[in-house]
Scaffold this motif. Structure first.
Motif, PDB file in Angstrom:
ATOM      1  N   HIS A  35       2.765  -6.803  11.383  1.00  0.00           N
ATOM      2  CA  HIS A  35       3.418  -5.634  10.832  1.00  0.00           C
ATOM      3  C   HIS A  35       2.765  -4.390  11.431  1.00  0.00           C
ATOM      4  CE1 HIS A  35       5.822  -7.748   7.814  1.00  0.00           C
ATOM      5  NE2 HIS A  35       4.776  -8.549   7.675  1.00  0.00           N
ATOM      6  N   SER A  36       3.514  -3.302  11.479  1.00  0.00           N
ATOM      7  CA  SER A  36       2.985  -2.067  12.072  1.00  0.00           C
ATOM      8  C   SER A  36       1.778  -1.595  11.275  1.00  0.00           C
ATOM      9  CB  SER A  36       4.062  -0.979  12.080  1.00  0.00           C
ATOM     10  OG  SER A  36       5.152  -1.356  12.888  1.00  0.00           O
ATOM     11  N   GLU A  80       8.316   4.854  12.311  1.00  0.00           N
ATOM     12  CA  GLU A  80       9.429   4.144  12.935  1.00  0.00           C
ATOM     13  C   GLU A  80       9.670   4.613  14.366  1.00  0.00           C
ATOM     14  OE1 GLU A  80       9.420   5.399   9.945  1.00  0.00           O
ATOM     15  OE2 GLU A  80       9.560   3.585   8.717  1.00  0.00           O
ATOM     16  N   GLN A 122      10.186  -7.760  11.575  1.00  0.00           N
ATOM     17  CA  GLN A 122       9.132  -7.754  10.569  1.00  0.00           C
ATOM     18  C   GLN A 122       9.101  -9.059   9.779  1.00  0.00           C
ATOM     19  OE1 GLN A 122       6.910  -5.488  10.489  1.00  0.00           O
ATOM     20  NE2 GLN A 122       7.897  -4.054  11.889  1.00  0.00           N
ATOM     21  N   GLN A 123      10.096  -9.933   9.973  1.00  0.00           N
ATOM     22  CA  GLN A 123      10.131 -11.188   9.235  1.00  0.00           C
ATOM     23  C   GLN A 123       9.228 -12.213   9.901  1.00  0.00           C
ATOM     24  OE1 GLN A 123      14.073 -12.713   9.265  1.00  0.00           O
ATOM     25  NE2 GLN A 123      14.152 -12.996  11.460  1.00  0.00           N
ATOM     26  N   SER A 124       8.868 -13.215   9.137  1.00  0.00           N
ATOM     27  CA  SER A 124       8.036 -14.286   9.654  1.00  0.00           C
ATOM     28  C   SER A 124       8.848 -15.182  10.579  1.00  0.00           C
ATOM     29  CB  SER A 124       7.469 -15.100   8.488  1.00  0.00           C
ATOM     30  OG  SER A 124       6.882 -16.288   8.956  1.00  0.00           O
ATOM     31  N   ASN A 158       2.379  -8.294  19.827  1.00  0.00           N
ATOM     32  CA  ASN A 158       1.378  -7.798  18.889  1.00  0.00           C
ATOM     33  C   ASN A 158       0.357  -6.906  19.587  1.00  0.00           C
ATOM     34  OD1 ASN A 158       2.617  -9.266  16.865  1.00  0.00           O
ATOM     35  ND2 ASN A 158       1.272 -11.038  17.095  1.00  0.00           N
ATOM     36  N   GLN A 208       2.664 -15.474  14.768  1.00  0.00           N
ATOM     37  CA  GLN A 208       3.242 -14.581  13.782  1.00  0.00           C
ATOM     38  C   GLN A 208       3.307 -13.151  14.329  1.00  0.00           C
ATOM     39  OE1 GLN A 208       4.179 -15.773  10.586  1.00  0.00           O
ATOM     40  NE2 GLN A 208       3.774 -17.758  11.534  1.00  0.00           N
TER      41      GLN A 208
END
Length: 512
Positions: free
Chosen positions: A40-41, A302, A501-503, A402, A37
């Motif tokens: 997210h930031s 961002e 950002q999507q799975s 990640n 996965q």
């Protein structure tokens, strides 16, 4: 007769078998584990909240700019950067890797197009008089020549990409090319950051060297006065010995600074791709001031998407996802079409050959069209192994992204903290220097009034010089913190691919 298989039934049965084979082939693809996965930031609210202090800010817009080092307004630094952009070896290596990746895009893209080529073949074979053919037909074959010629000016081959295998391979190659482009930007960013840090440290060392010259002069004056007092019997030898020790300490400091300055010059020479002699005259007259660099009023999170290492990691995850699609397509049938048109002829003769006349006659014209179907049924686990390896590569690429994201957030937070803390330390040191100046002014008044001798005045001047020496280190630390923040935010790199950002389980991204 009941049960008789007519030609029509035979064709239907064959079509049904082919259809079932094609349909069942998808079931051979083994299911994979849940893919890795994307993170997210992480939040940077606390670190970014300190950027809105009441102080002058940089103009709004993209920050830092592409040529961020020009913010330091140093012609010497700009010249070093210009030379490095042309001559640095690391940049040349990165450019070569990028060209290689772009060449692979052309290679993979060619698979989507039909292949056309031409071929010609001529063969002259003499049959042995004692061989098999001679034994079967000694009168005609023994010692004869078999002459064969073939010319096909048109050979056509095309693989139908029904399952998107070749398209996925092209997308993977495009992803790798974009990743290499981002890697080249990362090499450039690290190079320019290293040059800027080395130059800033060299400037601080050069300024400290000037201060040590002044401090050594004061120590020599103090030693001279102590020696005079000793000769006049006004004092013991202890002050002379102490003055000699302090003078030698300054000489030792000066030698150390010269050595570090040479190291920085040699380092800069290597970074810009030159020999040591090219940088021996650096740090001549330029003065860098931290006040010239202004932090923007806001630093949106961002901006992390403009880091080339994040862009490279993201492109590699996309390339890995496409390679999973390629591996899955290996389980499905391959359908292709080949065709040719040309002339060919074969003649057996014992005399002069008339192959040329025969070959180019109308009766030697030939052509062929051959659709093909290949369905993998058993390959010893190779396809499953390749798919498993590509899935593992995808998971590894996601986790690398990640890790890169977490490191990016840490670097931004660290550099912001150093920027802010060095600013606070500089402000405190500025107040300390003001107090030292007032103390020196008071000592001058006392000296002119005859309340203190010249030794006390020189000692306070030395103390002030020592604090100015420390100031150069602090200013260098703040400038380096500014470079670190600009580098942590991508150094002006612009990334057109936004972080995902999507799975990976959502349609369109999960590759299996």
């Amino acid at each position: 007769m009941i049960g008789q298989i007519t030609p029509k039934r035979s064709r239907l049965f064959g079509a049904y078998v082919v259809f079932m084979l094609l349909a069942s082939s998808c079931a051979w693809i083994p299911p994979g584990d849940k893919p890795a996965q994307f993170l997210h930031s992480p939040s940077l609210d606390h670190a970014l909240s300190h950027t809105g202090r009441d102080e002058p800010h940089a103009p709004a817009g993209h920050w830092p700019p592409e040529r961020w080092w020009r913010e330091f307004s140093s012609s010497e630094l700009n010249g070093l950067m210009d030379v490095a952009l042309k001559d640095n070896v690391g940049l040349k290596v990165a450019a070569a890797r990028l060209r290689q990746a772009q060449a692979m895009v052309r290679v993979e893209g060619a698979r989507l197009l039909p292949f056309l080529d031409a071929e010609a073949e001529f063969e002259n074979t003499r049959i042995s008089e004692n061989g098999v053919f001679a034994a079967l037909n000694r009168q005609e074959a023994a010692g004869a020549n078999i002459v064969f010629g073939r010319i096909n000016p048109f050979n056509f081959r095309y693989e139908f990409d029904f399952w998107g295998k070749n398209r996925a391979a092209l997308e993977a190659a495009l992803g790798e090319a974009e990743a290499e482009k981002a890697e080249q930007a990362e090499v450039l960013l690290q190079l320019t950051g290293a040059i800027a840090r080395s130059y800033i440290q060299g400037m601080a060392l050069r300024q400290q060297l000037d201060l040590t010259h002044d401090m050594a002069k004061l120590r020599r004056d103090l030693l001279s006065m102590d020696e005079t007092r000793l000769q006049l019997g006004l004092d013991s030898a202890d002050p002379v010995k102490q003055a000699i020790i302090e003078l030698e300490q300054i000489n030792k400091r000066e030698a150390g600074i010269r050595d570090q300055l040479d190291i920085q010059r040699n380092l800069l020479a290597r970074l810009v791709g030159k020999g040591p002699d090219a940088t021996q005259n650096l740090f001549a007259d330029t003065v860098l001031s931290p006040e010239r660099i202004r932090l923007p009023a806001q630093l949106p999170l961002e901006l992390l998407s403009q880091r080339p290492d994040l862009a490279s990691a993201l492109h590699r995850t996309e390339a890995a996802a496409q390679r999973v699609k390629v591996a899955k397509a290996g389980f499905l049938p391959t359908i292709d079409l080949t065709a040719f048109a040309g002339v060919n002829a074969l003649r057996m003769t014992k005399g002069a050959s008339s192959l040329a006349n025969l070959l180019f006659s109308g009766s030697s014209f030939s052509y062929g069209i051959a659709p093909g179907l290949r369905l993998p049924l058993f390959e010893g686990g190779r396809l499953r192994g390749e798919l498993s390896a590509q899935r593992a590569e995808y998971d590894s690429a996601v986790e690398l992204y990640n890790e890169t994201l977490l490191r990016a957030v840490q670097e931004v937070a660290d550099s912001l903290s150093r920027w802010q803390e060095t600013q606070a330390i500089l402000e405190a040191h500025g107040r300390l220097l003001s107090a030292q100046h007032e103390n020196l002014n008071l000592a001058q008044v006392r000296f002119r009034s005859g309340l203190d001798d010249r030794r006390a005045l020189l000692a306070r001047r030395h103390t002030l010089l020592d604090q100015e020496y420390v100031l150069k280190n602090l200013q260098s630390d703040q400038l380096v913190a500014m470079v670190d923040l600009m580098e942590a935010l991508g150094g002006g790199y612009v990334n057109t691919l936004q972080p995902v950002q999507q799975s990976p389980e959502q349609p369109g991204w999960w590759p299996w």
